[in-house]
Motif scaffolding. Structure first.
Motif, PDB file in Angstrom:
ATOM      1  N   GLY A 152      -3.004  10.563  14.268  1.00 51.99           N
ATOM      2  CA  GLY A 152      -1.559  10.377  14.343  1.00 51.99           C
ATOM      3  C   GLY A 152      -1.173   8.921  14.580  1.00 51.99           C
ATOM      4  N   ALA A 153      -1.953   8.237  15.421  1.00 55.01           N
ATOM      5  CA  ALA A 153      -1.687   6.821  15.675  1.00 55.01           C
ATOM      6  C   ALA A 153      -1.970   5.978  14.444  1.00 55.01           C
ATOM      7  CB  ALA A 153      -2.523   6.342  16.859  1.00 55.01           C
ATOM      8  N   LEU A 154      -3.031   6.321  13.704  1.00 54.19           N
ATOM      9  CA  LEU A 154      -3.310   5.616  12.452  1.00 54.19           C
ATOM     10  C   LEU A 154      -2.143   5.759  11.474  1.00 54.19           C
ATOM     11  CD1 LEU A 154      -7.045   6.388  11.575  1.00 54.19           C
ATOM     12  CD2 LEU A 154      -6.054   4.132  11.976  1.00 54.19           C
ATOM     13  N   GLU A 155      -1.622   6.968  11.352  1.00 51.78           N
ATOM     14  CA  GLU A 155      -0.499   7.192  10.442  1.00 51.78           C
ATOM     15  C   GLU A 155       0.711   6.359  10.856  1.00 51.78           C
ATOM     16  OE1 GLU A 155       2.461  10.763   8.861  1.00 51.78           O
ATOM     17  OE2 GLU A 155       0.660  11.282  10.021  1.00 51.78           O
ATOM     18  N   GLU A 156       1.015   6.360  12.151  1.00 55.46           N
ATOM     19  CA  GLU A 156       2.163   5.600  12.626  1.00 55.46           C
ATOM     20  C   GLU A 156       1.932   4.101  12.465  1.00 55.46           C
ATOM     21  OE1 GLU A 156       5.994   4.974  14.013  1.00 55.46           O
ATOM     22  OE2 GLU A 156       4.988   6.775  13.272  1.00 55.46           O
ATOM     23  N   ALA A 157       0.695   3.649  12.694  1.00 54.79           N
ATOM     24  CA  ALA A 157       0.374   2.233  12.510  1.00 54.79           C
ATOM     25  C   ALA A 157       0.569   1.823  11.050  1.00 54.79           C
ATOM     26  CB  ALA A 157      -1.057   1.954  12.953  1.00 54.79           C
ATOM     27  N   CYS A 158       0.159   2.703  10.140  1.00 55.62           N
ATOM     28  CA  CYS A 158       0.374   2.428   8.713  1.00 55.62           C
ATOM     29  C   CYS A 158       1.858   2.266   8.415  1.00 55.62           C
ATOM     30  CB  CYS A 158      -0.199   3.561   7.866  1.00 55.62           C
ATOM     31  SG  CYS A 158      -1.998   3.534   7.684  1.00 55.62           S
ATOM     32  N   ARG A 159       2.653   3.207   8.879  1.00 56.06           N
ATOM     33  CA  ARG A 159       4.097   3.154   8.598  1.00 56.06           C
ATOM     34  C   ARG A 159       4.721   1.873   9.173  1.00 56.06           C
ATOM     35  NH1 ARG A 159       5.800   8.080   6.604  1.00 56.06           N
ATOM     36  NH2 ARG A 159       4.504   9.894   7.107  1.00 56.06           N
ATOM     37  N   LYS A 160       4.344   1.530  10.405  1.00 53.69           N
ATOM     38  CA  LYS A 160       4.928   0.350  11.037  1.00 53.69           C
ATOM     39  C   LYS A 160       4.442  -0.932  10.381  1.00 53.69           C
ATOM     40  CE  LYS A 160       6.181   2.233  15.527  1.00 53.69           C
ATOM     41  NZ  LYS A 160       6.036   2.159  16.994  1.00 53.69           N
ATOM     42  N   ASN A 161       3.308  -0.856   9.691  1.00 55.90           N
ATOM     43  CA  ASN A 161       2.800  -2.042   9.007  1.00 55.90           C
ATOM     44  C   ASN A 161       3.232  -2.091   7.545  1.00 55.90           C
ATOM     45  OD1 ASN A 161       1.274  -4.206  10.203  1.00 55.90           O
ATOM     46  ND2 ASN A 161      -0.255  -3.917   8.604  1.00 55.90           N
ATOM     47  N   GLY A 162       4.178  -1.228   7.189  1.00 54.47           N
ATOM     48  CA  GLY A 162       4.772  -1.306   5.863  1.00 54.47           C
ATOM     49  C   GLY A 162       4.143  -0.425   4.803  1.00 54.47           C
ATOM     50  N   VAL A 163       3.196   0.431   5.191  1.00 54.16           N
ATOM     51  CA  VAL A 163       2.569   1.336   4.230  1.00 54.16           C
ATOM     52  C   VAL A 163       3.523   2.479   3.907  1.00 54.16           C
ATOM     53  CG1 VAL A 163       0.654   2.945   3.841  1.00 54.16           C
ATOM     54  CG2 VAL A 163       0.252   0.772   5.042  1.00 54.16           C
ATOM     55  N   THR A 164       3.669   2.789   2.629  1.00 54.54           N
ATOM     56  CA  THR A 164       4.451   3.950   2.201  1.00 54.54           C
ATOM     57  C   THR A 164       3.533   5.165   2.165  1.00 54.54           C
ATOM     58  OG1 THR A 164       5.920   2.585   0.847  1.00 54.54           O
ATOM     59  CG2 THR A 164       5.837   4.939   0.337  1.00 54.54           C
ATOM     60  N   VAL A 221       0.825  -1.212   0.000  1.00 59.25           N
ATOM     61  CA  VAL A 221       0.000   0.000   0.000  1.00 59.25           C
ATOM     62  C   VAL A 221       0.857   1.259   0.000  1.00 59.25           C
ATOM     63  CG1 VAL A 221      -1.940   1.193   1.105  1.00 59.25           C
ATOM     64  CG2 VAL A 221      -1.692  -1.297   1.373  1.00 59.25           C
ATOM     65  N   THR A 222       0.440   2.234  -0.826  1.00 60.63           N
ATOM     66  CA  THR A 222       1.030   3.573  -0.828  1.00 60.63           C
ATOM     67  C   THR A 222      -0.083   4.595  -0.653  1.00 60.63           C
ATOM     68  OG1 THR A 222       2.833   2.912  -2.313  1.00 60.63           O
ATOM     69  CG2 THR A 222       2.354   5.272  -2.153  1.00 60.63           C
ATOM     70  N   VAL A 223       0.081   5.514   0.299  1.00 55.18           N
ATOM     71  CA  VAL A 223      -0.862   6.609   0.518  1.00 55.18           C
ATOM     72  C   VAL A 223      -0.276   7.879  -0.082  1.00 55.18           C
ATOM     73  CG1 VAL A 223      -2.008   8.064   2.244  1.00 55.18           C
ATOM     74  CG2 VAL A 223      -1.804   5.596   2.630  1.00 55.18           C
ATOM     75  N   LEU A 224      -1.072   8.569  -0.901  1.00 57.22           N
ATOM     76  CA  LEU A 224      -0.655   9.841  -1.491  1.00 57.22           C
ATOM     77  C   LEU A 224      -1.497  10.953  -0.904  1.00 57.22           C
ATOM     78  CD1 LEU A 224      -0.359   8.801  -5.268  1.00 57.22           C
ATOM     79  CD2 LEU A 224       1.360   8.602  -3.441  1.00 57.22           C
ATOM     80  N   GLU A 225      -0.843  11.988  -0.373  1.00 56.40           N
ATOM     81  CA  GLU A 225      -1.550  13.077   0.288  1.00 56.40           C
ATOM     82  C   GLU A 225      -1.045  14.419  -0.238  1.00 56.40           C
ATOM     83  OE1 GLU A 225      -3.521  15.780   2.235  1.00 56.40           O
ATOM     84  OE2 GLU A 225      -4.108  13.666   2.307  1.00 56.40           O
ATOM     85  N   LYS A 226      -1.987  15.314  -0.575  1.00 60.55           N
ATOM     86  CA  LYS A 226      -1.631  16.629  -1.125  1.00 60.55           C
ATOM     87  C   LYS A 226      -0.846  17.476  -0.131  1.00 60.55           C
ATOM     88  CE  LYS A 226      -5.540  17.253  -4.310  1.00 60.55           C
ATOM     89  NZ  LYS A 226      -6.678  18.130  -4.651  1.00 60.55           N
TER      90      LYS A 226
END
Length: 370
Positions: A159-171, A28-33
């Motif tokens: 903020g926790a969701l963002e960190e959870a994404c990163r720790k779960n391998g989301v770019t 998964v990759t998240v793109l944010e403006k």
């Protein structure tokens, strides 16, 4: 089978979906403006209150909200565990307060159908209210008490969701300013303003109030419009508020840090997120009718965010009618925080060719397209 997935939008819906998709084993990759959670998500009061907010009838939207509320006890623990970050999740219960006998009758009607859906809804009179909330105005004659309703501290949750994404391998790629969809009918090819190219096999649209910009691209009518919500907060000091207090004029939510969040005035201001004197005055002019002690206090903080409202008030959740690899999860208006767990599970199920956990036909992304 695993897929490369792009999630377009880093608000609470995009981040929650990305996390759940990654837990299914997808790349998964998240793109944010701009920055993740920088629009409606981080500016929300964090109420998880479908019983208080939806009083008309048990339609599909109410059922969606209720399902998400009941996901929260487990969901928030999982987010905390994966992220390693704590955030406030308070099962405070709520009081939907009224001032007139006619409104008490309306609460009784609401109670009758909500109990059929498992609501622990108790109608309390003025004497009982004072035991629950001693500082409430004497003008309040009754309230519906919902012990199940809760709230989170939205900035920390996002903020926790963002960190959870990163720790779960989301770019996560932020500050892209703009992202153009070059192709989507087969493979996904997106290009940012600075020329970065992103390719995938599946695409999730979670771009909130900006989703309407994609109408022409996807040949769909997507009536999503930004509604500015303005909120203020007070330092409670020696006063204690125990519940979410909801009225026809707005709501007040006590936070564990000793503050009271008051929301929200709404207006149409395009994509402006500035705070206005008149917008905050619409809150301060009535909140003293709920808690008289607010007469002597001034807000210490004011802010605003854009809520993605749709033409019929329902979000767009589901697959593109002609391209199953394009999934929409947008237009959640005032309920993005509440609906984040169930939306994430729906999106992850669709991407994994599984049956969604709840019916989603009502929220079809092509329902306004003829």
């Amino acid at each position: 089978m695993t897929h490369r997935v792009i999630v377009l939008g880093g608000g609470v819906i995009g981040l929650a979906s990305a996390l759940e998709i990654s837990r299914k084993g997808h790349e998964v990759t998240v793109l944010e403006k701009v920055r993740c959670g920088g629009q409606a998500s981080g500016a929300a009061a964090g109420m998880l209150a479908p019983y208080s907010e939806i009083g008309e009838d048990p339609d599909d939207f109410f059922r969606l909200c209720l399902a998400s509320l009941r996901e929260y006890p487990v969901w928030q623990e999982e987010v905390k565990k994966i992220s390693g970050h704590d955030f406030e999740y308070t099962n405070s219960g709520s009081l939907h307060a009224v001032y007139h006998e006619a409104d008490v009758l309306a609460l009784k009607t609401r109670q009758s159908w909500q109990r059929e859906w498992g609501a622990e809804a108790e109608l309390v009179d003025a004497t009982q209210i004072k035991k629950l909330e001693p500082h409430l105005s004497d003008s309040i004659i009754g309230a519906m008490h919902y012990p199940e309703e809760s709230h989170v501290f939205a900035p920390d949750y996002v903020g926790a969701l963002e960190e959870a994404c990163r720790k779960n391998g989301v770019t996560i790629v932020e500050e892209l300013e703009a992202v153009e969809v070059h192709s989507w009918k087969e493979d996904i090819d997106l290009v940012s303003k600075n020329g970065q190219r992103f390719q995938a096999e599946r695409l999730v649209i979670a771009s909130g109030a900006w989703s309407k910009e994609l109408e022409e691209t996807f040949s769909l009518n997507l009536p999503v419009y930004p509604i500015r919500g303005q909120i203020c907060a007070y330092e409670l000091g020696d006063k204690q508020v125990n519940h979410i207090v909801y009225t026809s004029q707005g709501y007040l939510v006590p936070k564990a840090n000793g503050t009271l969040v008051n929301g929200a005035s709404e207006d149409i201001a395009g994509f402006k997120t500035d705070v206005t004197v008149s917008g905050i005055a619409r809150l301060t002019n009535w909140n003293k009718n709920i808690f008289p002690f607010l007469t002597d206090l001034n807000p210490f903080h004011t802010w605003a965010g854009l809520r993605p409202a749709t033409q019929d008030g329902y979000p767009f959740i589901g697959e593109h009618p002609n391209a199953k690899h394009i999934i929409f999860a947008t237009g959640h208006y005032r309920n993005g925080i509440l609906l984040s767990p169930i939306t994430a599970k729906i999106v992850a199920a669709l991407l994994s060719d599984e049956k969604p956990p709840v019916p989603i036909e009502t929220f079809a992304p092509d329902r306004f397209t003829y």
